[in-house]
Design a protein around this motif. Structure first.
Motif, short mmCIF file in Angstrom:
data_model
loop_
_atom_site.label_atom_id
_atom_site.label_comp_id
_atom_site.label_asym_id
_atom_site.label_seq_id
_atom_site.Cartn_x
_atom_site.Cartn_y
_atom_site.Cartn_z
N GLY A 129 0.78 -1.24 0.00
CA GLY A 129 0.00 0.00 0.00
C GLY A 129 0.81 1.29 0.00
O GLY A 129 0.28 2.35 0.32
N THR A 159 2.81 -0.05 -7.16
CA THR A 159 2.01 -0.28 -8.38
C THR A 159 1.58 1.04 -9.00
O THR A 159 1.53 1.18 -10.22
CB THR A 159 0.79 -1.17 -8.05
N ASN A 160 1.31 2.03 -8.13
CA ASN A 160 0.93 3.35 -8.67
C ASN A 160 2.04 3.92 -9.55
O ASN A 160 1.77 4.51 -10.61
CB ASN A 160 0.66 4.33 -7.51
N1 LIG Z 1 -6.79 8.44 -6.18
C1 LIG Z 1 -6.06 8.16 -5.10
N2 LIG Z 1 -5.69 9.16 -4.24
C2 LIG Z 1 -4.96 8.90 -3.14
N3 LIG Z 1 -4.52 7.67 -2.81
C3 LIG Z 1 -4.84 6.66 -3.63
C4 LIG Z 1 -5.62 6.85 -4.81
N4 LIG Z 1 -5.77 5.64 -5.42
C5 LIG Z 1 -5.14 4.75 -4.65
N5 LIG Z 1 -4.56 5.34 -3.58
C6 LIG Z 1 -3.77 4.72 -2.50
O1 LIG Z 1 -2.61 4.13 -3.04
C7 LIG Z 1 -2.23 3.06 -2.19
C8 LIG Z 1 -1.99 1.80 -3.01
O2 LIG Z 1 -0.88 1.96 -3.76
P1 LIG Z 1 -0.29 0.77 -4.60
O3 LIG Z 1 -1.34 -0.06 -5.19
O4 LIG Z 1 0.71 1.38 -5.49
O5 LIG Z 1 0.40 -0.07 -3.43
P2 LIG Z 1 1.63 -1.05 -3.52
O6 LIG Z 1 2.81 -0.36 -2.95
O7 LIG Z 1 1.75 -1.58 -4.89
O8 LIG Z 1 1.16 -2.17 -2.51
P3 LIG Z 1 1.17 -3.79 -2.61
O9 LIG Z 1 2.51 -4.23 -2.13
O10 LIG Z 1 0.11 -4.17 -1.64
O11 LIG Z 1 0.86 -4.16 -4.00
C9 LIG Z 1 -3.36 2.78 -1.24
O12 LIG Z 1 -2.98 3.25 0.03
C10 LIG Z 1 -4.50 3.58 -1.82
O13 LIG Z 1 -5.37 4.04 -0.85
#
Ligand SMILES: Nc1ncnc2c1ncn2[C@@H]1O[C@H](COP(=O)(O)OP(=O)(O)OP(=O)(O)O)[C@@H](O)[C@H]1O
Ligand SMILES: [Mg+2]
Length: 366
Positions: A33, A37-38
């Motif tokens: 989180g 992935t973002n």
């Molecule tokens: N539009 C948005 N505005 C703010 N935060 C957001 C938005 N969309 C998603 N998020 C936040 O982004 C985070 C998820 O990011 P991401 O999917 O990149 O995680 P990750 O580091 O890949 O995690 P994992 O290891 O679980 O895959 C979550 O905390 C989610 O609430």
């Protein structure tokens, strides 16, 4: 091709962050989180395709903000280039500071191949996922394919509407004839594109699979269709499909759908000669999906002449150490972004750069 700079503003949880990636391997790590992935998603958007998670801009823009901006500098087609994406209620794109009328104009300019956890559905789910994989991959290299496919789908839905209209009645030959001729004509064309593509990707994917298993396992792909001849002839395929559509018409009216054509075809995936969907282990299925993607990258490179950036989101978790190392070896001449929670195994290899993502901010780890 490779990215030299990437910066992100108000995109999902990434408020304001930038990276200067290595030309080779880039490890993006952090806890769940945090925004890994973002970051991958923000790079993927420059391919000109939709996000792999949503079609809604509002979900991509950081909560509480009105817009988001992504900037990238990259070297491709023998020159330094830049691109920008601005997201508000629209998606505006610029390539080398020239605004484009639609994000689709970026297709082919920024070649990349993505593996995300949902890529596994190509191996694990029904035939629709495998057809979707082929259709997207072919559209990226054959500009006429998407048009032919949408023509086919439109004709198919018109014949299906006719089948419903004649439910419980005897079919009127003259009503069906033109739709069936058109469906067989576009169907034979779709088949030609797909068989050509499978022919290209088959060898590349098998080589990748063999590479990541050090030659211990084999991988093979077969396109499963109504057309059974060993060599392809578009006219023969047309005749076969046209004849079968007419022969099956009464049956299709009873079942209310068109039972033959590329919309029913499938891709068979074999590990050591056995169907990977039914018999494959988790790691083997993951290796199959990965090999298909690496095959897609190799074909893309052959056709466009440019080596695509490889985005691997959550790939490593199910692969043993040996496969992880062999995978990186196979990717040694490409720019790669790999996300993971625990980077210790990858960091030990001491290759490229590593970035830790904490609460939407990235920091290079030296
Ligand atoms: N539009 C948005 N505005 C703010 N935060 C957001 C938005 N969309 C998603 N998020 C936040 O982004 C985070 C998820 O990011 P991401 O999917 O990149 O995680 P990750 O580091 O890949 O995690 P994992 O290891 O679980 O895959 C979550 O905390 C989610 O609430
Ligand atoms: Mg993630």
């Amino acid at each position: 091709m490779y990215i030299t700079e990437h910066s992100v503003k108000n995109f999902r949880n990434l408020e304001n962050t930038s990276i200067s990636p290595d030309k080779g391997i880039n490890i993006i790590f952090g806890e769940n989180g945090q925004g890994k992935t973002n970051l991958v998603e923000s790079i993927w958007l420059f391919t000109g395709c939709h996000s792999f998670r949503t079609r809604k801009n509002i979900q991509l823009i950081q909560d509480g903000c009105e817009s988001s901006r992504l900037d990238i500098s990259f070297f491709a087609f023998e020159r330094d280039q830049t691109a920008r994406i601005e997201l508000n209620d629209k998606k505006n794109v610029w390539l080398n500071e020239v605004q484009k009328d639609t994000p689709r104009r970026l297709i082919g300019e920024f070649p990349a191949v993505l593996f995300s956890p949902s890529t596994l559905s190509i191996v694990q789910d029904g035939p629709g996922e495998r057809r979707k994989f082929m259709d997207i991959a072919i559209s990226l290299i054959k500009p006429n394919y998407a048009g032919a496919l949408s023509n086919y789908i439109k004709t198919l839905s018109e014949r299906n509407a006719l089948l419903r209209q004649y439910a419980g009645k005897t079919a009127d030959e003259n009503m069906f004839f033109p739709w069936e001729a058109e469906l067989a004509k576009t169907g034979a064309k779709i088949l030609k594109y797909r068989l050509e593509y499978i022919d290209m990707i088959k060898k590349e994917a098998a080589e990748s699979y063999s590479g990541i298993t050090a030659g211990r396992e084999t991988f093979d792909i077969e396109y499963d269709t109504f057309y059974k001849e060993s060599s392809f002839d578009e006219e023969k395929a047309f005749n076969q499909m046209f004849d079968t559509l007419q022969k099956n018409r009464e049956n299709d009216i009873r079942r209310q759908f068109t039972g033959i054509g590329p919309h029913k075809d499938d891709l068979q995936l074999f590990v050591n000669g056995k169907n990977a969907r039914i018999y494959g282990s988790q790691g083997q299925q993951r290796s199959c999906a990965l090999s298909l993607k690496l095959g897609e990258a190799a074909v893309l490179e052959k056709i466009t002449g440019e080596s695509p950036v490889i985005l691997l989101d959550d790939v490593m978790s199910e692969l043993d150490d040996g496969r992880q190392e062999l995978l990186l070896e196979r990717l040694s001449n490409r720019q790669v972004f790999i996300t993971c929670c625990d980077p210790s195994q990858l960091l030990r290899l001491n290759k490229g750069k590593a970035f830790e993502i904490i609460a939407g901010t990235s920091q290079e780890i030296i």
